[in-house]
Scaffold this motif. Structure first.
Motif, PDB file in Angstrom:
ATOM      1  N   THR A 148       0.658  -1.253   0.004  1.00 11.67           N
ATOM      2  CA  THR A 148       0.032  -0.106  -0.165  1.00 11.67           C
ATOM      3  C   THR A 148       0.906   1.339  -0.034  1.00 11.67           C
ATOM      4  OG1 THR A 148      -1.747  -1.302   1.083  1.00 11.67           O
ATOM      5  CG2 THR A 148      -1.830   1.095   1.184  1.00 11.67           C
ATOM      6  N   ARG A 159      -7.987   3.010  -6.297  1.00 14.41           N
ATOM      7  CA  ARG A 159      -8.401   2.706  -4.974  1.00 14.41           C
ATOM      8  C   ARG A 159      -9.605   3.515  -4.251  1.00 14.41           C
ATOM      9  NH1 ARG A 159      -4.577   2.959  -0.316  1.00 14.41           N
ATOM     10  NH2 ARG A 159      -5.345   5.209  -0.444  1.00 14.41           N
ATOM     11  N   GLU A 169     -11.921  -2.700  -0.024  1.00 17.60           N
ATOM     12  CA  GLU A 169     -10.580  -2.704  -0.424  1.00 17.60           C
ATOM     13  C   GLU A 169      -9.403  -3.348   0.655  1.00 17.60           C
ATOM     14  OE1 GLU A 169      -8.646  -1.154  -3.165  1.00 17.60           O
ATOM     15  OE2 GLU A 169     -10.648  -1.921  -3.736  1.00 17.60           O
TER      16      GLU A 169
END
Length: 180
Positions: A148, A159, A169
């Motif tokens: 991430t 995202r 997510e």
């Protein structure tokens, strides 16, 4: 790169989707979505396919490749989005009747050939982390997880768009495959 002469793979040919393929692409996407019921993801299984207008726009842009089997059945497709240094793989679906024939892998190979021809260095996608035919499958095709913290602005925006559409997510992962 696919063209009207098409590349062949185990009695399957690959070509850019044509307008006549739009409804079939939507049907394949719907059928592929039904598999998610088996892993408790009924929201995906119950979802309608992409809007026809989106499919038609992607076909016109030559951003969908279809796999056609020896019986002239459209067995699967890959939809992608070229970006400045990479191609984002938006969707890959193969009919369950054609599973296990490496058609999905070959479709990813077609996108990799397009990327190479355009001197792009990477394929990127986002998928479900623990669904067997998602992240584990892509890992077998040479994709690796992107932390991430390593997401660039474009992937963060994607995202955020997923979250806005209601996707969880926390169950998803971005992945990349570097091309030589």
């Amino acid at each position: 790169m696919p063209d009207e002469s098409a590349a062949t793979f185990h009695a399957v040919t690959f070509r850019f989707a044509a307008p006549r393929d739009a409804d079939t692409i939507r049907a394949i996407e719907f059928e592929a979505g039904l598999r998610f019921a088996s892993v408790g993801m009924t929201g995906i299984a119950d979802a309608p396919p992409m809007a026809l207008e989106i499919v038609e726009r992607k076909i016109a842009a030559r951003e969908i490749i279809v796999a056609i089997d020896a019986a002239a059945i459209c067995a699967g497709f890959v939809m992608f989005e070229p970006q400045p240094t990479r191609i984002y793989v938006q969707e890959l679906d193969v009919l369950t009747s054609h599973a296990g024939r490496r058609i999905g892998a070959a479709l990813i190979g077609e996108v990799a050939r397009i990327a190479h021809a355009r001197q792009l260095t990477q394929l990127v996608l986002s998928t479900y982390r623990d669904v067997p035919w998602n992240a584990p499958y892509y890992r077998r095709l040479g994709f690796r997880d992107i932390d991430t913290a390593d997401l660039d602005a474009a992937l963060i925006a994607r995202r955020d768009a997923h979250i806005a559409r209601g996707l969880d997510e926390s169950k998803r992962v971005f992945m990349r495959r570097d091309l030589e």
